[in-house]
Design a protein around this motif. Structure first.
Motif, PDB file in Angstrom:
ATOM      1  N   ALA A 161       0.849  -1.199   0.091  1.00 42.44           N
ATOM      2  CA  ALA A 161      -0.037   0.005  -0.200  1.00 42.44           C
ATOM      3  C   ALA A 161       0.761   1.276   0.150  1.00 42.44           C
ATOM      4  CB  ALA A 161      -0.918   0.124   1.117  1.00 42.44           C
ATOM      5  N   ALA A 162       1.917   1.095   0.776  1.00 43.70           N
ATOM      6  CA  ALA A 162       2.811   2.419   0.864  1.00 43.70           C
ATOM      7  C   ALA A 162       3.563   2.628  -0.552  1.00 43.70           C
ATOM      8  CB  ALA A 162       4.145   2.116   1.601  1.00 43.70           C
ATOM      9  N   MET A 163       3.931   1.632  -1.404  1.00 43.86           N
ATOM     10  CA  MET A 163       4.474   1.900  -2.669  1.00 43.86           C
ATOM     11  C   MET A 163       3.145   2.418  -3.623  1.00 43.86           C
ATOM     12  SD  MET A 163       5.845  -1.187  -5.059  1.00 43.86           S
ATOM     13  CE  MET A 163       4.074  -2.217  -5.231  1.00 43.86           C
ATOM     14  N   HIS A 164       1.900   1.883  -3.334  1.00 44.25           N
ATOM     15  CA  HIS A 164       0.953   2.306  -4.205  1.00 44.25           C
ATOM     16  C   HIS A 164       0.454   3.719  -3.790  1.00 44.25           C
ATOM     17  CE1 HIS A 164      -0.667  -1.849  -5.691  1.00 44.25           C
ATOM     18  NE2 HIS A 164       0.639  -1.602  -6.237  1.00 44.25           N
ATOM     19  N   ASN A 165       0.724   4.170  -2.648  1.00 47.12           N
ATOM     20  CA  ASN A 165       0.384   5.420  -2.443  1.00 47.12           C
ATOM     21  C   ASN A 165       1.513   6.415  -2.646  1.00 47.12           C
ATOM     22  OD1 ASN A 165      -1.991   4.568  -0.549  1.00 47.12           O
ATOM     23  ND2 ASN A 165      -0.694   4.513   1.273  1.00 47.12           N
ATOM     24  N   TYR A 169       4.132   1.858  -9.689  1.00 47.76           N
ATOM     25  CA  TYR A 169       4.110   0.430 -10.123  1.00 47.76           C
ATOM     26  C   TYR A 169       5.191  -0.373 -10.184  1.00 47.76           C
ATOM     27  CZ  TYR A 169       3.500  -2.781 -14.134  1.00 47.76           C
ATOM     28  OH  TYR A 169       3.577  -3.858 -14.995  1.00 47.76           O
ATOM     29  N   HIS A 170       5.057  -1.705  -9.586  1.00 49.90           N
ATOM     30  CA  HIS A 170       6.031  -2.656  -9.574  1.00 49.90           C
ATOM     31  C   HIS A 170       5.675  -3.882 -10.993  1.00 49.90           C
ATOM     32  CE1 HIS A 170       9.279  -5.497  -8.357  1.00 49.90           C
ATOM     33  NE2 HIS A 170       9.477  -4.537  -7.252  1.00 49.90           N
ATOM     34  N   HIS A 171       6.879  -3.721 -11.486  1.00 44.65           N
ATOM     35  CA  HIS A 171       6.813  -4.452 -12.787  1.00 44.65           C
ATOM     36  C   HIS A 171       6.529  -6.186 -12.392  1.00 44.65           C
ATOM     37  CE1 HIS A 171       6.900  -5.725 -17.061  1.00 44.65           C
ATOM     38  NE2 HIS A 171       7.882  -6.449 -16.706  1.00 44.65           N
ATOM     39  N   ASP A 172       7.323  -6.371 -11.520  1.00 40.25           N
ATOM     40  CA  ASP A 172       7.510  -7.836 -11.142  1.00 40.25           C
ATOM     41  C   ASP A 172       7.184  -8.155  -9.657  1.00 40.25           C
ATOM     42  OD1 ASP A 172       7.730 -10.489 -11.448  1.00 40.25           O
ATOM     43  OD2 ASP A 172      10.014 -10.500 -11.825  1.00 40.25           O
ATOM     44  N   ALA A 173       6.062  -7.907  -9.166  1.00 40.00           N
ATOM     45  CA  ALA A 173       5.578  -8.037  -7.532  1.00 40.00           C
ATOM     46  C   ALA A 173       5.565  -9.564  -7.396  1.00 40.00           C
ATOM     47  CB  ALA A 173       4.565  -7.174  -7.232  1.00 40.00           C
ATOM     48  N   ASN A 174       6.442 -10.216  -6.965  1.00 33.55           N
ATOM     49  CA  ASN A 174       6.428 -11.780  -6.806  1.00 33.55           C
ATOM     50  C   ASN A 174       6.994 -11.842  -5.608  1.00 33.55           C
ATOM     51  OD1 ASN A 174       9.512 -12.548  -7.062  1.00 33.55           O
ATOM     52  ND2 ASN A 174       8.961 -11.909  -9.287  1.00 33.55           N
ATOM     53  N   SER A 201      -6.269   2.340 -11.712  1.00 33.08           N
ATOM     54  CA  SER A 201      -6.535   1.103 -12.322  1.00 33.08           C
ATOM     55  C   SER A 201      -5.733   0.116 -12.580  1.00 33.08           C
ATOM     56  CB  SER A 201      -7.014   1.414 -13.690  1.00 33.08           C
ATOM     57  OG  SER A 201      -5.984   1.992 -14.360  1.00 33.08           O
ATOM     58  N   TRP A 202      -4.339   0.446 -12.356  1.00 34.30           N
ATOM     59  CA  TRP A 202      -3.050  -0.589 -12.619  1.00 34.30           C
ATOM     60  C   TRP A 202      -2.959  -1.169 -11.247  1.00 34.30           C
ATOM     61  CZ3 TRP A 202       0.721   1.036  -9.127  1.00 34.30           C
ATOM     62  CH2 TRP A 202       0.458   2.261  -8.746  1.00 34.30           C
ATOM     63  N   LYS A 203      -3.400  -0.807 -10.019  1.00 33.08           N
ATOM     64  CA  LYS A 203      -2.794  -1.179  -8.754  1.00 33.08           C
ATOM     65  C   LYS A 203      -3.379  -2.639  -8.696  1.00 33.08           C
ATOM     66  CE  LYS A 203      -2.449   3.456  -6.769  1.00 33.08           C
ATOM     67  NZ  LYS A 203      -2.983   4.422  -5.961  1.00 33.08           N
ATOM     68  N   GLN A 204      -4.590  -3.182  -9.010  1.00 34.66           N
ATOM     69  CA  GLN A 204      -5.092  -4.341  -8.640  1.00 34.66           C
ATOM     70  C   GLN A 204      -4.060  -5.447  -9.621  1.00 34.66           C
ATOM     71  OE1 GLN A 204      -7.426  -5.296  -6.414  1.00 34.66           O
ATOM     72  NE2 GLN A 204      -6.549  -7.567  -6.756  1.00 34.66           N
ATOM     73  N   SER A 205      -3.566  -5.107 -10.559  1.00 31.88           N
ATOM     74  CA  SER A 205      -2.848  -5.983 -11.385  1.00 31.88           C
ATOM     75  C   SER A 205      -1.591  -6.231 -10.522  1.00 31.88           C
ATOM     76  CB  SER A 205      -2.689  -5.519 -12.802  1.00 31.88           C
ATOM     77  OG  SER A 205      -1.786  -4.542 -12.945  1.00 31.88           O
ATOM     78  N   LEU A 207      -1.300  -6.441  -7.440  1.00 33.73           N
ATOM     79  CA  LEU A 207      -1.750  -7.476  -6.440  1.00 33.73           C
ATOM     80  C   LEU A 207      -1.747  -8.978  -6.867  1.00 33.73           C
ATOM     81  CD1 LEU A 207      -4.044  -5.107  -4.364  1.00 33.73           C
ATOM     82  CD2 LEU A 207      -1.487  -5.582  -3.785  1.00 33.73           C
ATOM     83  N   ASP A 208      -2.628  -8.908  -7.899  1.00 37.43           N
ATOM     84  CA  ASP A 208      -2.709 -10.075  -8.629  1.00 37.43           C
ATOM     85  C   ASP A 208      -1.451 -10.874  -9.059  1.00 37.43           C
ATOM     86  OD1 ASP A 208      -5.411  -9.668  -8.554  1.00 37.43           O
ATOM     87  OD2 ASP A 208      -5.783  -9.041 -10.847  1.00 37.43           O
ATOM     88  N   ARG A 209      -0.365 -10.022  -9.389  1.00 38.41           N
ATOM     89  CA  ARG A 209       0.998 -10.676  -9.999  1.00 38.41           C
ATOM     90  C   ARG A 209       1.545 -11.454  -8.664  1.00 38.41           C
ATOM     91  NH1 ARG A 209       4.451 -13.278 -10.752  1.00 38.41           N
ATOM     92  NH2 ARG A 209       6.296 -12.943 -11.703  1.00 38.41           N
ATOM     93  N   LEU A 210       1.152 -10.744  -7.562  1.00 38.31           N
ATOM     94  CA  LEU A 210       1.871 -11.418  -6.292  1.00 38.31           C
ATOM     95  C   LEU A 210       1.038 -12.641  -5.925  1.00 38.31           C
ATOM     96  CD1 LEU A 210       3.702 -11.592  -3.977  1.00 38.31           C
ATOM     97  CD2 LEU A 210       2.492  -9.773  -2.640  1.00 38.31           C
ATOM     98  N   LEU A 211      -0.284 -12.561  -5.989  1.00 43.23           N
ATOM     99  CA  LEU A 211      -0.998 -13.914  -5.644  1.00 43.23           C
ATOM    100  C   LEU A 211      -0.875 -14.937  -6.660  1.00 43.23           C
ATOM    101  CD1 LEU A 211      -3.285 -15.236  -4.018  1.00 43.23           C
ATOM    102  CD2 LEU A 211      -4.986 -13.951  -5.644  1.00 43.23           C
ATOM    103  N   ARG A 212      -0.719 -14.752  -7.971  1.00 41.49           N
ATOM    104  CA  ARG A 212      -0.099 -15.820  -8.941  1.00 41.49           C
ATOM    105  C   ARG A 212       1.049 -16.462  -8.623  1.00 41.49           C
ATOM    106  NH1 ARG A 212      -1.743 -12.067 -12.634  1.00 41.49           N
ATOM    107  NH2 ARG A 212       0.172 -11.727 -13.408  1.00 41.49           N
ATOM    108  N   SER A 213       1.914 -15.355  -7.896  1.00 38.49           N
ATOM    109  CA  SER A 213       3.199 -16.021  -7.760  1.00 38.49           C
ATOM    110  C   SER A 213       3.194 -16.891  -6.448  1.00 38.49           C
ATOM    111  CB  SER A 213       4.183 -14.689  -7.200  1.00 38.49           C
ATOM    112  OG  SER A 213       5.381 -15.171  -6.648  1.00 38.49           O
ATOM    113  N   LEU A 214       2.433 -16.534  -5.407  1.00 39.22           N
ATOM    114  CA  LEU A 214       2.261 -17.386  -4.257  1.00 39.22           C
ATOM    115  C   LEU A 214       1.435 -18.817  -4.735  1.00 39.22           C
ATOM    116  CD1 LEU A 214       1.064 -14.555  -1.878  1.00 39.22           C
ATOM    117  CD2 LEU A 214       2.986 -15.961  -1.422  1.00 39.22           C
ATOM    118  N   HIS A 215       0.647 -18.733  -5.457  1.00 37.59           N
ATOM    119  CA  HIS A 215       0.023 -20.062  -6.063  1.00 37.59           C
ATOM    120  C   HIS A 215       1.163 -20.769  -6.863  1.00 37.59           C
ATOM    121  CE1 HIS A 215      -4.057 -19.662  -5.103  1.00 37.59           C
ATOM    122  NE2 HIS A 215      -4.324 -18.408  -5.541  1.00 37.59           N
TER     123      HIS A 215
END
Length: 244
Positions: A161-165, A169-174, A201-205, A207-215
């Motif tokens: 959140a601090a990064m998004h605030n 944008y992090h290209h490779d949030a894993n 609009s880009w912030k959710q993507s 978070l989704d990238r990190l969730l995919r990484s965890l899976h």
């Protein structure tokens, strides 16, 4: 922290440097060459990614030296070569500037020490030196050994959140680009190809990238201490810290 970066150009040799002159007085091309440090027996470790990251101990500082490498299919052909579009638009200079900006906003990210590009005609190669994050391990390594507490997952959410605030944008949030230190504080690393962006609009993507990484890591590793409820804890921390 203000803008402390100093720029020096060695035009004859095609080198351009940007550096924090409180951490390094006079950068030179050799300091971006692993063999230079190897000869002085100052390399303390290395990590494999797209390229090799070198850990250096020098004058009571611990540095991380990263050579910029391309990934994917393009990387197989061009490896470490980039099209020169101007010094400030080079990948090492952009990452240095972004880290400097986030540092000034109080984010836990690596402190930029120096970056350089070596230009030949329309092509450049580049490197970045940052301060090492002391006593830290990446989230992947931690989760292969133990689960995180609910409080720790909240802190991961806070860091995102601090990064998004800051509109970054992090290209490779894993999971390998999130670090945890001995005080259980969360740091974010590897800001190559990252940038400041407008809107939300880009912030959710991210978070989704990190969730995919965890899976992905859960499926790949025989032991990986992560469950869906941990993601809910992370998102609770994120929502509590994100700017409205």
């Amino acid at each position: 922290m203000g803008n402390m970066a100093t720029i020096r150009r060695d035009i004859g040799a095609g080198h351009h440097f940007i550096f924090d002159d409180t951490l390094v007085k006079q950068p030179h091309a050799e300091m971006f060459n692993p063999e230079f440090w190897q000869q002085q027996n100052k390399i303390t470790g290395q990590a494999k990614g797209r390229g090799t990251t070198i850990f250096i101990e020098h004058e009571n500082q611990r540095w991380v030296l990263r050579h910029f490498m391309r990934g994917g299919l393009v990387g197989k052909i061009l490896s470490d070569q980039y099209l020169f579009l101007g010094v400030e638009r080079s990948r090492p200079f952009e990452e240095f500037r972004l880290l400097e900006h986030m540092q000034s906003q109080g984010l836990r990210v690596p402190v930029p020490v120096a970056a350089r590009i070596h230009r030949r005609g329309l092509i450049y190669r580049g490197d970045l030196i940052t301060l090492n994050i002391p006593d830290s391990q990446d989230l992947h390594h931690v989760l292969c050994n133990q689960p995180l507490s609910e409080e720790a997952w909240h802190k991961v959410g806070h860091a995102l959140a601090a990064m998004h605030n800051c509109q970054v944008y992090h290209h490779d949030a894993n999971v390998r680009n999130i670090m945890i230190d001995s005080d259980k504080e969360i740091w974010l690393i590897d800001f190559d190809r990252c940038s400041k962006r407008q809107g939300d609009s880009w912030k959710q993507s991210n978070l989704d990238r990190l969730l995919r990484s965890l899976h992905k890591e859960k499926a790949k590793n025989p032991v990986f201490h992560w469950e869906e409820k941990h993601w809910a804890w992370c998102m609770d921390g994120y929502r509590n810290a994100v700017s409205r």
